[in-house]
Motif scaffolding. Sequence first.
Motif, short mmCIF file in Angstrom:
data_model
loop_
_atom_site.label_atom_id
_atom_site.label_comp_id
_atom_site.label_asym_id
_atom_site.label_seq_id
_atom_site.Cartn_x
_atom_site.Cartn_y
_atom_site.Cartn_z
N LYS A 47 0.86 -1.33 0.03
CA LYS A 47 0.11 0.27 -0.17
C LYS A 47 0.62 1.26 -0.07
CE LYS A 47 -3.94 -2.08 2.71
NZ LYS A 47 -4.57 -2.03 3.91
N ILE A 48 1.84 1.41 0.83
CA ILE A 48 2.74 2.53 1.07
C ILE A 48 3.59 2.75 -0.43
CG2 ILE A 48 4.79 3.25 1.97
CD1 ILE A 48 3.96 1.94 4.71
N ASN A 49 3.78 1.58 -0.87
CA ASN A 49 4.63 1.59 -2.16
C ASN A 49 3.82 2.22 -3.61
OD1 ASN A 49 7.02 1.38 -4.03
ND2 ASN A 49 6.24 -0.71 -4.72
N ASN A 50 2.59 1.73 -3.44
CA ASN A 50 1.63 2.14 -4.61
C ASN A 50 1.17 3.63 -4.21
OD1 ASN A 50 1.57 -0.48 -5.73
ND2 ASN A 50 -0.38 -0.96 -4.49
N LEU A 51 1.04 4.16 -3.08
CA LEU A 51 0.88 5.50 -2.56
C LEU A 51 2.14 6.40 -3.19
CD1 LEU A 51 -0.77 5.56 0.66
CD2 LEU A 51 -1.86 6.23 -1.35
N ASN A 102 14.80 9.24 -1.34
CA ASN A 102 14.58 9.26 0.29
C ASN A 102 13.14 8.33 0.48
OD1 ASN A 102 16.60 11.04 0.82
ND2 ASN A 102 15.25 12.79 0.63
N LYS A 103 12.13 8.31 -0.29
CA LYS A 103 11.11 7.55 -0.03
C LYS A 103 11.15 5.98 -0.24
CE LYS A 103 7.35 10.38 0.25
NZ LYS A 103 6.17 10.17 1.18
N ASN A 104 11.99 5.72 -1.14
CA ASN A 104 12.42 4.35 -1.42
C ASN A 104 13.51 3.89 -0.32
OD1 ASN A 104 10.94 4.13 -3.79
ND2 ASN A 104 12.80 4.79 -5.23
N GLU A 105 14.13 4.96 0.40
CA GLU A 105 15.14 4.48 1.33
C GLU A 105 14.20 4.30 2.48
OE1 GLU A 105 18.66 2.92 2.52
OE2 GLU A 105 18.35 3.94 0.44
N ASP A 106 13.43 5.12 2.57
CA ASP A 106 12.41 4.77 4.09
C ASP A 106 11.65 3.82 3.84
OD1 ASP A 106 11.29 5.89 6.16
OD2 ASP A 106 9.44 6.60 5.04
N LEU A 107 11.01 3.60 2.82
CA LEU A 107 10.31 2.26 2.35
C LEU A 107 11.18 0.86 2.70
CD1 LEU A 107 7.68 0.85 1.65
CD2 LEU A 107 8.57 0.72 -0.65
N ILE A 165 1.80 -13.83 17.34
CA ILE A 165 1.56 -12.54 16.86
C ILE A 165 0.94 -12.76 15.35
CG2 ILE A 165 3.92 -12.47 15.48
CD1 ILE A 165 3.87 -9.78 16.41
N THR A 166 0.10 -11.70 15.10
CA THR A 166 -0.66 -11.59 13.85
C THR A 166 -0.40 -10.35 13.24
OG1 THR A 166 -2.75 -10.71 14.90
CG2 THR A 166 -2.61 -12.92 14.76
N ARG A 167 0.22 -9.16 13.76
CA ARG A 167 0.27 -7.98 13.33
C ARG A 167 1.77 -7.44 13.77
NH1 ARG A 167 -5.00 -4.04 13.15
NH2 ARG A 167 -3.94 -3.39 11.35
N VAL A 168 2.47 -6.86 12.85
CA VAL A 168 3.62 -5.95 13.26
C VAL A 168 3.53 -4.68 12.66
CG1 VAL A 168 6.18 -5.88 13.03
CG2 VAL A 168 5.33 -8.07 13.21
N GLU A 169 3.30 -3.70 13.61
CA GLU A 169 3.20 -2.28 13.30
C GLU A 169 4.67 -1.82 12.59
OE1 GLU A 169 0.67 -0.54 13.51
OE2 GLU A 169 -0.27 -2.31 14.26
N ILE A 170 4.25 -1.17 11.44
CA ILE A 170 5.28 -0.77 10.47
C ILE A 170 5.68 0.88 10.97
CG2 ILE A 170 6.08 -0.15 8.22
CD1 ILE A 170 4.14 -2.41 7.41
N LYS A 171 6.84 0.89 11.17
CA LYS A 171 7.06 2.15 11.64
C LYS A 171 8.30 3.18 10.81
CE LYS A 171 5.96 1.35 16.65
NZ LYS A 171 6.55 1.37 17.89
#
Length: 171
Positions: A47-51, A102-107, A165-171
């Motif tokens: 989702k983040i990559n598509n945005l 910067n966006k790609n590095e952040d991802l 665990i079912t979710r890991v928060e992405i920070k």
Amino acid sequence: MKKVFVLFFFLSICTNLFAEDKIVYLDLNKLINKSEAGKYINNELTKINNLNIEEFKKIENSIKTEEEKILKQKNILKAEEFNVKANELREKYKSYQEFKNNKNEDLKKKRNNAGNKILEIVNEILSNYSTEKEISLIIEKKNIVIGKTQLDVTNDVLELLNKKITRVEIK
């Protein structure tokens, strides 16, 4: 004869000691990709990559439109004005490239952080699992040429991971 018998006796004892070591293997990629937490991370990162891609396309289109506008005005503008506008466009393109990097590095950082969190939990699970099942050694599947399928503990660990665990928060 006595020496041969004593030597045979010690060798048989040593062989039995090594035979009791339990060795299993684990497919870590399958564990990360098929687990609930891994699927959640992959969906969120997609989702983040598509945005990001949509944002990149908007910026690229605006730069392209501005370039076409400047090229249409080439014959009308003075050489100095044209060069100034062309340099401004180049600067916009450079800042866009930096923004994109910067966006790609952040991802990448988000992907690595989330993966590391899952690996920490997997490590904890493997530690408990190996103690509980009296396993001496757990090897990653990619490092094995041939192995019995009975020694593959991936599905067992996958179940434990999904329970933990079912979710890991992405920070």
